[in-house]
Design an enzyme around this catalytic site. Structure first.
Site, PDB file in Angstrom:
ATOM      1  N   LYS A  13       0.824  -1.212   0.000  1.00  0.00           N
ATOM      2  CA  LYS A  13       0.000   0.000   0.000  1.00  0.00           C
ATOM      3  C   LYS A  13       0.858   1.261   0.000  1.00  0.00           C
ATOM      4  O   LYS A  13       0.662   2.169  -0.798  1.00  0.00           O
ATOM      5  CB  LYS A  13      -0.913   0.028   1.254  1.00  0.00           C
ATOM      6  CG  LYS A  13      -1.795  -1.194   1.400  1.00  0.00           C
ATOM      7  CD  LYS A  13      -2.647  -1.141   2.666  1.00  0.00           C
ATOM      8  CE  LYS A  13      -1.884  -1.149   3.971  1.00  0.00           C
ATOM      9  NZ  LYS A  13      -1.147  -2.388   4.254  1.00  0.00           N
ATOM     10  N   ARG A 171      -0.381  -8.660  13.607  1.00  0.00           N
ATOM     11  CA  ARG A 171      -0.923  -7.665  12.676  1.00  0.00           C
ATOM     12  C   ARG A 171      -1.781  -8.326  11.607  1.00  0.00           C
ATOM     13  O   ARG A 171      -2.818  -7.805  11.207  1.00  0.00           O
ATOM     14  CB  ARG A 171       0.226  -6.854  12.061  1.00  0.00           C
ATOM     15  CG  ARG A 171       0.848  -5.902  13.096  1.00  0.00           C
ATOM     16  CD  ARG A 171       2.243  -5.449  12.743  1.00  0.00           C
ATOM     17  NE  ARG A 171       2.309  -4.728  11.492  1.00  0.00           N
ATOM     18  CZ  ARG A 171       3.428  -4.529  10.807  1.00  0.00           C
ATOM     19  NH1 ARG A 171       4.588  -4.994  11.264  1.00  0.00           N
ATOM     20  NH2 ARG A 171       3.405  -3.855   9.682  1.00  0.00           N
TER      21      ARG A 171
END
Ligand code: ADP
Ligand code: ADP
Ligand code: ZN
Length: 218
Positions: A13, A171
């Site tokens: 990203k 995560r």
């Protein structure tokens, strides 16, 4: 044009957002970057966020939504790339409100898909320029001249404390449990597109450019 880049940690990203910012004059809004800046500055938000981030858990919806709201009041260039936000249903709803209050809307949600083993490799090899923040990787994106940032010529690089194999598992679990479930919220509006994040940085970029060239939907 306002877009969300959605995907698990290490999906690419930030790499793609930095490129879109440089090439199109869009503005990258990364809540991870904002939180790291707050931690570094030792601000009240930073003091709250530090341990949560080191553990790989999510910072509160109220904190990250407020950070995004502040930035949406500033210069938004040719549009905004939301990178790492929203990460929960509550954040997705907060974002809709923040945008509608400002007469803006979301044009696209681009999901980057990458398999989990590749994510661990990407994250454990990730580093950035300490001066300008340009992202690099030990194997997949090295500076063209050794130890010199392509973007600013800097010689100092850094790694994130949460980019270790242990924290990465937490995560990813957070992503699966809280972030992936927000996709249907956007799918209902017909604005989600998927990009295979397993291909090269250049191919992923070309696929995103192709999507952005299509007429905006929604
Ligand atoms: P995210 O912002 O989604 O967490 P990054 O953009 O920081 O991910 O990418 C994670 C790491 O993987 C970085 O070191 C980056 O250089 C590298 N990377 C990004 N995209 C690719 C790709 N398509 N192929 C190989 N490595 C990549
Ligand atoms: P990555 O893209 O590699 O997962 P980020 O830089 O986006 O990493 O985020 C790093 C950490 O900052 C996250 O693990 C989390 O603790 C916190 N964080 C960033 N964005 C958010 C968000 N939108 N909501 C909650 N926590 C966040
Ligand atoms: Zn640099």
């Amino acid at each position: 044009m306002n877009i969300i880049l959605l995907g698990p940690p290490g999906a690419g990203k930030g790499t793609q957002a930095q490129r879109l910012e440089a090439e199109r004059g869009m503005v990258q809004l990364s809540t991870g970057d904002m939180l790291r800046a707050a931690v570094k500055a030792g601000s009240p938000i930073g003091l709250k966020a530090k341990a949560v981030m080191e553990a790989g858990e999510l910072v509160s919806d109220a904190i990250v939504s407020a950070l995004i709201g502040e930035r949406l009041d500033g210069e938004c260039g040719a549009g905004v790339i939301f990178d790492g936000f929203p990460r929960t249903q509550a954040q997705a709803e907060a974002l809709d409100l923040l945008l509608s209050e400002r007469g803006r809307k979301l044009d696209r949600v681009i999901e980057l898909t990458v398999d989990e083993q590749a994510l661990v490799d990407r994250i454990t090899g990730r580093y950035t320029c300490a001066n300008c923040g340009e992202g690099y990787h030990d194997r997949f994106k090295r500076p063209s001249a050794a130890d010199t940032c392509d973007n600013c010529g800097g010689h100092s690089f850094k790694r994130r404390p949460d980019d270790n194999a242990d924290t990465v598992r937490t995560r990813m679990a957070e992503y699966r449990a809280k972030t992936a479930p927000i996709l249907p919220y956007y799918e209902e509006r017909g604005i989600v597109a998927r990009v295979d994040g397993m291909t090269s940085i250049e191919s992923v970029g070309a696929a995103i450019d192709g999507l952005l060239a299509e007429p905006a939907v929604g």
